[in-house]
Structure formats: structure tokens, C-alpha cells
Design an enzyme around this catalytic site. Structure first.
Site, short mmCIF file in Angstrom:
data_model
loop_
_atom_site.label_atom_id
_atom_site.label_comp_id
_atom_site.label_asym_id
_atom_site.label_seq_id
_atom_site.Cartn_x
_atom_site.Cartn_y
_atom_site.Cartn_z
N THR A 166 -11.67 4.01 3.30
CA THR A 166 -11.59 5.33 3.89
C THR A 166 -12.74 6.23 3.48
O THR A 166 -13.22 6.18 2.34
CB THR A 166 -10.23 5.96 3.48
N THR A 231 -15.73 -1.26 13.60
CA THR A 231 -15.28 -2.07 12.45
C THR A 231 -16.04 -3.40 12.35
O THR A 231 -16.24 -3.93 11.25
CB THR A 231 -13.77 -2.39 12.56
N ARG A 307 0.30 -3.47 3.34
CA ARG A 307 1.29 -2.89 4.26
C ARG A 307 2.69 -3.40 3.93
O ARG A 307 3.67 -2.66 3.97
CB ARG A 307 0.90 -3.21 5.72
N LYS A 344 45.48 26.04 -1.66
CA LYS A 344 44.55 26.45 -2.72
C LYS A 344 44.96 25.90 -4.09
O LYS A 344 44.19 25.98 -5.05
CB LYS A 344 44.44 27.99 -2.79
N GLY A 430 23.06 21.32 -4.35
CA GLY A 430 21.92 22.02 -4.96
C GLY A 430 21.34 21.29 -6.15
O GLY A 430 20.13 21.39 -6.43
N GLU A 453 -2.26 3.11 4.25
CA GLU A 453 -2.23 1.75 4.83
C GLU A 453 -1.92 1.77 6.32
O GLU A 453 -1.25 0.87 6.84
CB GLU A 453 -1.21 0.88 4.09
N THR A 455 -1.12 4.86 9.35
CA THR A 455 0.01 5.76 9.65
C THR A 455 1.00 5.04 10.57
O THR A 455 0.71 3.97 11.11
CB THR A 455 -0.50 7.01 10.40
N ARG A 466 -1.55 -5.33 19.69
CA ARG A 466 -2.06 -6.52 19.00
C ARG A 466 -0.99 -7.61 18.86
O ARG A 466 -1.26 -8.78 19.04
CB ARG A 466 -2.58 -6.10 17.62
N LYS A 467 0.23 -7.16 18.53
CA LYS A 467 1.26 -8.15 18.19
C LYS A 467 2.09 -8.57 19.40
O LYS A 467 2.76 -9.59 19.36
CB LYS A 467 2.18 -7.58 17.09
C1 ST9 Z 1 -5.14 2.74 1.66
C2 ST9 Z 1 -4.87 2.49 0.26
O1 ST9 Z 1 -4.47 3.43 2.42
C3 ST9 Z 1 -3.43 2.68 -0.12
C4 ST9 Z 1 -3.11 1.96 -1.36
C5 ST9 Z 1 -1.84 1.23 -1.27
C6 ST9 Z 1 -1.53 0.33 -2.38
C7 ST9 Z 1 -2.54 -0.66 -2.64
C8 ST9 Z 1 -1.98 -1.99 -2.70
C9 ST9 Z 1 -3.04 -2.98 -2.62
C10 ST9 Z 1 -2.57 -4.34 -2.83
C11 ST9 Z 1 -3.47 -5.27 -2.22
C12 ST9 Z 1 -3.38 -6.59 -2.75
C13 ST9 Z 1 -3.99 -7.58 -1.90
C14 ST9 Z 1 -3.73 -8.92 -2.39
C15 ST9 Z 1 -3.60 -9.93 -1.40
C16 ST9 Z 1 -3.31 -11.24 -1.96
C17 ST9 Z 1 -2.82 -12.22 -0.98
C18 ST9 Z 1 -3.79 -13.23 -0.52
N1 ST9 Z 1 -4.01 -7.63 11.26
O2 ST9 Z 1 -8.15 -3.74 16.96
P1 ST9 Z 1 -9.54 -3.69 16.46
C19 ST9 Z 1 -9.00 -6.68 12.17
S1 ST9 Z 1 -6.50 1.95 2.27
C20 ST9 Z 1 -5.09 -8.36 10.92
O3 ST9 Z 1 -10.64 -3.79 17.46
P2 ST9 Z 1 -10.66 -1.19 15.64
C21 ST9 Z 1 -9.34 -7.93 12.93
O4 ST9 Z 1 -10.32 -8.63 12.20
C22 ST9 Z 1 -6.73 2.50 3.92
N2 ST9 Z 1 -6.36 -8.00 11.27
O5 ST9 Z 1 -9.66 -2.42 15.57
C23 ST9 Z 1 -9.91 -7.36 14.23
O6 ST9 Z 1 -10.78 -8.26 14.87
P3 ST9 Z 1 -10.17 -9.19 16.05
C24 ST9 Z 1 -5.93 1.76 4.86
C25 ST9 Z 1 -6.51 -6.87 11.96
O7 ST9 Z 1 -10.35 -0.38 16.86
C26 ST9 Z 1 -10.69 -6.17 13.70
O8 ST9 Z 1 -9.89 -5.65 12.64
N3 ST9 Z 1 -6.46 1.97 6.16
C27 ST9 Z 1 -5.41 -6.08 12.35
O9 ST9 Z 1 -12.02 -1.59 15.41
C28 ST9 Z 1 -10.93 -5.10 14.75
O10 ST9 Z 1 -9.70 -4.84 15.37
C29 ST9 Z 1 -5.90 1.44 7.23
O11 ST9 Z 1 -4.91 0.74 7.15
C30 ST9 Z 1 -4.13 -6.50 11.95
N4 ST9 Z 1 -3.04 -5.80 12.21
O12 ST9 Z 1 -10.16 -0.39 14.35
C31 ST9 Z 1 -6.60 1.71 8.53
N5 ST9 Z 1 -5.86 -5.02 13.04
O13 ST9 Z 1 -9.53 -8.29 17.02
C32 ST9 Z 1 -5.67 2.03 9.62
C33 ST9 Z 1 -7.21 -5.14 13.09
O14 ST9 Z 1 -11.35 -9.93 16.57
N6 ST9 Z 1 -6.33 1.88 10.89
N7 ST9 Z 1 -7.61 -6.25 12.44
O15 ST9 Z 1 -9.17 -10.09 15.38
C34 ST9 Z 1 -6.21 0.70 11.62
O16 ST9 Z 1 -5.55 -0.23 11.22
C35 ST9 Z 1 -6.93 0.71 12.95
O17 ST9 Z 1 -6.04 0.16 13.90
C36 ST9 Z 1 -8.23 -0.13 12.93
C37 ST9 Z 1 -8.86 0.11 14.30
C38 ST9 Z 1 -9.13 0.41 11.85
C39 ST9 Z 1 -7.96 -1.60 12.70
#
Ligand code: ST9
Length: 624
Positions: A166, A231, A307, A344, A430, A453, A455, A466-467
Site C-alpha cells: 500500500t 499491477t 485474507r 413489583k 452500560g 487485506e 475491503t 474473478r471467482k
Molecule cells: C494489508 C496488510 O492490508 C494487513 C495485515 C494483515 C495481517 C498480515 C498477515 C500476513 C500473513 C501472511 C503470511 C503469508 C504466509 C503464506 C504462507 C503460505 C504459503 N487471488 O484482477 P486484476 C492477482 S496489505 C489470487 O487485473 P487489478 C493475479 O495475479 C494490503 N490472485 O487486478 C492477477 O493476474 P491474473 C492488502 C489475484 O485490477 C493480478 O493480481 N491489499 C487475485 O490489477 C491482476 O488481477 C489488498 O488486499 C485473487 N483474488 O488490481 C489490495 N486477485 O488475472 C486489495 C488478483 O492474470 N485490492 N490477483 O491472474 C485488490 O485486491 C484489487 O482487486 C487488485 C486489483 C489490486 C487485485
């Protein structure tokens, strides 16, 4: 006494009585953890999250401010620091990791059950030790050099880790990011990846620094010079806070530093940081992850996991909120029974005996158990994907099912938990508004879940376009077929005939709702009718709620059938324990309540979608 009220009984019910996890734990890809070991891990974890420094630091995490030094180092409160050290000492960071990284090799269902306990015991603390998870990501996407230099120490030496997407003007729209990456040199013999210098300001970065961690490794999205817009032009870089020498020694500062700490409504003990890269004359060195320019796809490995974590955290918070409210309702004496309200002199009664309090309690109970069922079912689909790893097509089908459920877990659990935590507070009257009870903090700590992650609006669009649209509804059809099977099972006279019929109607309604949106979305393919897509957008969040509620009702009815079987088998010569009898009776009641209370809204939302004329989008901004 701990603020945390756990529900290990329901977690185990999902795992062992609904999914029959004993049948597949302890063999194949899950050979490392059998059913008994899983029970032991979860029971130990429950004790840790409820009784130790973990839950003890819940209040301190909220009320003792973090401190940011001019050098960009953060000091977290002593109790929170202690809790994290205890967490590492107990080896809980290894629980979600695969065996080759020293982890337990636990299946996803067990990992998500553990995540519930950690997040419920101290949501803020659970956001800190994510370095090990990020180390797992480096292990998946990194070069051999990156794995050894950064990935392994993140696990073995408890380094911090962040996801850095971000920017001040790139929140939901990650592709608007302007952080630049300037190429410096190709990867050397150390195989650390091509070297770049990064410049930019990142915002809302979670856990970017703490004294607890010897080093922090940032996973940063930036745009290499000459790369395209959006992206797809972003690459992922591994950016250490401190440089790391070949022998693992942690050295001087890299040009990345925390330049501000946000003051927030909740999760105050979790550092939400502004991160300045290459802004102070010191170059910010970043290593291209895996030597490929696939930043957004690589980052989505993290985002998808996060997520699921967020949805689980929301569910965990509602569950403990509800159980706190329940305890209070059982001991708080106030007013006479409604049947004696005019008298009462009538004796006063515990508030759990008042109809409206019962309504509030059951609404929370049914939703908390329903959301747990949804989270655990999503986890179970992940188990199935692992079990099907040798069959590529089947594996991909399970991944698609898990992908479909993810926006429901994140979007629905976060919205509904926040809403119903208000009901938890209401039970206290309260007193709930004071800091004598944990609910007001739960509410503040939970609000973030609908925001970060992605909104809820982002989850709703992800679900629809997408899904569902992208795979032409194939995965959704599979889920609908599963639900339809239950609807058609049994006879018209049996115990859950009414509930099954209502579930069938709700499924029809959700499909009609989707049909209305798809009609508009299809119409918008015509260049002269682009704005038709607005009519789909106006109802996408409603649809997310409806689909989640249909899936949850289906899961809860499956639970109820199992529980009813147990109750029916209760006999004098083989009696159920009293606590089991109560538990199963409660499961049946939750399912019945959810069907009656949540499903009618599915039809109402479908009717609204069918009625859409798009006029809201024609309204001038000044008319709002
Ligand atoms: C944040 C931090 O909020 C909060 C902290 C929380 C706690 C942290 C916990 C962390 C733990 C992590 C541990 C990880 C460990 C893992 C271990 C396990 C192995 N699904 O539709 P397009 C990709 S951070 C998959 O054209 P736009 C895909 O490559 C901030 N992929 O999107 C796709 O290409 P293609 C969080 C997806 O119009 C490409 O993106 N910020 C998915 O360019 C382009 O897709 C956000 O979450 C998906 N569902 O961009 C951002 N979607 O299509 C929110 C896309 O060829 N905004 N891709 O496959 C979005 O999600 C927007 O929709 C956007 C749009 C940025 C994707």
C-alpha cells in the site's frame, strides 16, 4: 481471570465429527500429525492462548503506546514483548510450517484452528509473529541464496516480516503504486537475486519493526524502470531492514525505515507504519524475488493467506465476545421474569431468562458457530487440495473451491463479526461500554478486519468477477450441487424437513440474485451500455452476504444432523455426558435459528437486485 473464552469443543466437533479428520490425519501428506497429536496440539495451544502471557498482554497491548525512535526503531510494550518471546519459545511459529522448514507439517485445518486460538487470545499479538510465515513464502518464491540468507533466519532466528503493497495513493488500487525500482546489478555468485535500489513511501505496513526481532525482512512491491502500468508492472523485492552477511551476521542499516506510526481506533499494539524507502540519502537495497518479474502473483500468495487469517480473526473475536456475553447473562440479575413484570414484588432473575437477551445470545451463537463452520470448511478444502496433489486436475478443482470460499471468509466474517460484537456489548448493558469488560476493545480491534487485506467491496467484486464469472460458474455450480443434495435428502416429515426446504428456497433466491447481476454485467459488454455494470456493482456486496449465509446454513444443518444423531443415540445403557448433551442440543438450536433468522434476508436481497433501475448512479453528488 483471562478475558479469552475459547470454544475448543466446537473446533474439535468440526474437525473430527464433521470432517472425520481422524481418517486422513497421520498418513500420506499429513503423516507427521495424527488425530491424537492434533488434539494435543490444539489443547496445548488453547491453554497457551487463554492462560499465559498471550492473553495477559491483551489489555497492555491496547493501552501502552508503542514508541518510535528518530532512527525508525519501534519499542513495543514489555508484556507484549514477553508474550511474543513465550510464543517463539514454545515453538508455536513452527506450527503452520512444513516439515522441511522445521515445522509440524500440520494440515491446513489444524493451522486455521490454531489461528483462531491465537487471534482470539490476543488479536494484536497474533499480527506480530508473521515473519515465519513470510519465511515460508521466501522459501516458495526465492532463489536458493534468498532462502538461506533471508527465509530460513526468518523462521529460525524469529525475524520479523512484512507485506509492503500500500501507498498513500494506492490502497485498494495496488496497481497505482509509484515506488520505483532502479536496476543496479545482476545477481552475483551469492544468488541473492538481481539488485535494485528502491525509492518511495509505503503506508499502512503491519509489524514493520519491533525490538523483539533482530531483523525484519520486507516483501515490497515496486515498479522497475520501464515496466508497464497497473499491477502487472510490479515486481516483488526482498528488502532487509539490516544487511545480512554471507555468514548470517546482521550488519548495518539498509535505506528503509519506519517514518511514522499510525494512531488507530484498535489493534493499537500492532504497529501500522509508514515506511520510507531510499529517502534519507542511504540507498534502499532490494533483491528481486526469485529473479522473476511476477510481483503481484507472488504477493497474492501472501494476500490469500492473510485474507483467510483476517476472516479467522474476525470469527475468533465474535466467538469470545459471545461467550463473554453468555457468562455475564448467566450471573447478572436484573428485573423480574417477563411473565411477572407487573408484580413489583416478584423475584429478580438472571438476564439470560429475558426473551430479548436470549434472542441476542442465539444470534451471536449461531453466527459464531456458522462462521467457524465456514472457516473450517475452507480449511478442509485446502486439506483436500493437498491430499489430491498427485492428481493435477482434482488438485486444481479443490484450489478453485478454496478460492471461491475465500472472499466469503474474509468479507462475511469481518462484516458480521463487527456487527454482532455490538450485540455482545448490548448484553452487558452500560457495563459493556466500559473497560471493565473486553468487549469495547474487541469491537475496536475487529473493525480493521473489514478494511485491510482488501475491503468488503473488493471481496465482493473478487467473488463475482474473478471467482464466478471467470470460471463460468463451474465452481459455484459444484457448491450449489452439494447444497442441493442436502436439500433433497431425508423425507418431508423428518426433523429438519422445514429447514431443508427453507435452505432450498434460499439457494434459489441467491441464484436469482446472481442471475440479475450477470444479466447487467453481460449487457455492459455492449459498448453503448457500459454503465449497465453499475447495476451489478450495486448488489455485489449483498450477494456476498447471501451466498455466505446459504453456505453457512448448509454447513450448520450438516452439523445439526450429526448432533441430532448423537442425541438420538443417547440411551440409559450408553448415556451421553451432560456437557455433550448440552453441546449437541445447542448445535441443533444454532442451525434452526440461523435458517430462520438469516435466510429470509437472502430472498429480500434477491428482490432488491431484481428491482434495480440504476437510478442511484444517476444521482448528482450534490443530492447526497
Ligand atoms: C494489508 C496488510 O492490508 C494487513 C495485515 C494483515 C495481517 C498480515 C498477515 C500476513 C500473513 C501472511 C503470511 C503469508 C504466509 C503464506 C504462507 C503460505 C504459503 N487471488 O484482477 P486484476 C492477482 S496489505 C489470487 O487485473 P487489478 C493475479 O495475479 C494490503 N490472485 O487486478 C492477477 O493476474 P491474473 C492488502 C489475484 O485490477 C493480478 O493480481 N491489499 C487475485 O490489477 C491482476 O488481477 C489488498 O488486499 C485473487 N483474488 O488490481 C489490495 N486477485 O488475472 C486489495 C488478483 O492474470 N485490492 N490477483 O491472474 C485488490 O485486491 C484489487 O482487486 C487488485 C486489483 C489490486 C487485485
Amino acid at each position: 481471570m483471562s478475558h479469552y473464552r475459547t470454544n475448543l469443543r466446537d473446533i474439535e466437533f468440526n474437525l473430527f465429527e464433521v470432517f472425520g479428520a481422524d481418517d486422513y490425519l497421520g498418513s500420506g501428506p499429513f503423516a507427521a500429525v495424527d488425530g491424537d497429536q492434533a488434539r494435543m496440539i490444539l489443547s496445548e495451544m488453547e491453554r497457551f492462548t487463554r492462560e499465559s502471557s498471550w492473553a495477559e498482554s491483551f489489555v497492555e497491548s491496547d493501552r501502552t503506546p508503542l514508541e518510535l525512535s528518530p532512527e525508525g526503531d519501534i519499542t513495543i510494550p514489555e508484556g507484549l514483548d514477553r508474550a511474543l518471546k513465550d510464543f517463539y519459545e514454545a515453538g508455536w511459529h513452527l506450527m503452520p510450517l512444513p516439515e522441511h522448514l522445521g515445522g509440524y507439517g500440520a494440515p491446513p485445518t489444524i493451522r486455521w484452528a490454531g489461528t483462531e486460538l491465537l487471534a482470539g487470545g490476543n488479536a494484536t499479538a497474533s499480527l506480530w509473529p508473521i515473519g515465519a510465515l513470510m519465511g515460508n513464502i521466501v522459501d516458495k518464491i526465492g532463489t536458493e541464496g534468498q532462502k538461506t540468507r533471508f527465509g530460513l533466519p526468518m523462521i529460525e532466528r524469529h525475524w520479523g516480516g512484512t507485506m509492503v503493497l500500500t501507498e498513500p495513493d494506492a490502497g485498494s488500487d495496488v496497481g497505482a503504486g509509484t515506488t520505483r525500482a532502479t536496476f543496479v546489478e545482476e545477481a552475483g555468485d551469492d544468488d541473492l537475486g538481481a539488485v535494485y535500489h528502491l525509492e518511495g513511501i509505503k503506508r499502512f505496513i503491519t509489524s514493520a519493526d519491533a525490538q523483539t526481532h533482530e531483523n525484519t525482512i520486507h516483501l515490497v512491491l515496486a515498479r522497475p524502470e520501464g515496466a508497464g502500468p497497473g499491477t502487472k508492472g510490479l515486481s516483488l523485492f526482498i528488502v532487509p531492514k539490516r544487511h545480512v552477511a554471507a555468514d548470517g551476521t546482521v550488519g548495518g542499516r539498509n535505506g528503509v525505515r519506519v517514518s511514522n506510526l499510525e494512531k488507530k481506533m484498535g489493534i493499537k499494539g500492532s504497529a501500522t507504519c509508514e515506511l520510507s524507502l531510499g529517502q534519507d540519502g542511504e540507498p534502499c537495497v532490494g533483491y528481486l524475488a526469485g529473479n522473476v518479474h511476477e510481483g503481484i502473483a507472488q504477493m497474492f500468495l501472501v494476500i490469500e493467506y492473510a485474507r483467510m487469517m483476517v476472516g479467522t480473526k474476525a470469527m475468533a473475536t465474535l466467538s469470545t465476545g459471545y461467550l463473554n456475553a453468555l457468562d455475564y447473562a448467566k450471573i447478572r440479575v436484573q428485573g423480574a421474569d417477563l411473565t411477572q413484570a407487573a408484580d413489583k414484588t416478584a423475584p429478580k432473575t438472571e438476564i439470560i431468562n429475558h426473551p430479548d437477551v436470549r434472542r441476542m445470545l442465539m444470534e451471536q451463537k449461531a453466527h459464531a458457530e456458522g462462521m467457524r463452520a465456514l472457516v473450517m470448511y475452507a480449511g478442509w478444502t485446502q486439506d483436500q487440495a493437498v491430499l489430491a496433489e498427485d492428481d493435477q486436475e482434482e488438485h486444481e478443482r479443490w484450489i478453485a473451491r478454496e478460492d471461491l470460499l475465500l472472499p466469503l471468509v474474509k468479507g462475511y466474517c469481518s462484516e458480521k463479526a463487527y456487527e454482532l460484537l455490538g450485540t455482545s456489548l448490548q448484553v452487558f448493558g452500560g457495563s459493556g461500554y466500559t473497560q471493565d469488560y473486553p468487549i469495547e476493545q474487541y469491537i475496536r480491534d475487529a473493525k480493521i478486519d473489514t478494511l485491510y487485506e482488501g475491503t468488503t467491496a473488493i471481496q465482493a467484486l473478487d467473488l463475482l468477477f474473478r471467482k464466478i464469472v471467470r470460471d463460468q460458474g463451474a465452481t459455484l455450480t459444484w457448491v450449489a450441487d452439494q447444497i442441493r443434495e442436502l436439500v433433497k435428502a431425508g423425507s418431508e416429515q423428518d426433523t429438519f424437513a422445514t429447514e431443508r426446504a427453507r435452505l432450498g428456497l434460499a439457494l434459489d433466491d441467491a441464484q436469482a440474485h446472481l442471475g440479475s447481476m450477470l444479466t447487467h454485467a453481460m449487457a455492459s459488454m455492449d459498448e453503448t451500455k457500459r454503465t449497465e455494470v453499475y447495476k451489478a456493482g450495486l448488489h455485489s456486496t449483498d450477494f456476498l452476504h447471501s451466498l455466505a449465509e446459504v453456505v453457512i446454513a448448509w454447513l450448520l444443518l450438516r452439523h445439526a444432523e450429526i448432533a441430532q444423531d448423537r442425541l438420538d443415540a443417547d440411551a440409559p445403557n450408553d448415556p451421553l455426558r451432560e456437557e455433550d448433551r448440552e453441546f449437541y442440543t445447542g448445535k441443533v438450536a444454532s442451525a434452526r435459528w440461523f435458517v430462520r433468522s438469516a435466510l429470509p434476508k437472502v430472498g429480500m436481497r434477491a428482490a432488491k437486485a431484481a428491482d434495480e433501475d440504476g437510478s442511484l448512479m444517476d444521482l448528482p453528488a450534490g443530492a447526497f
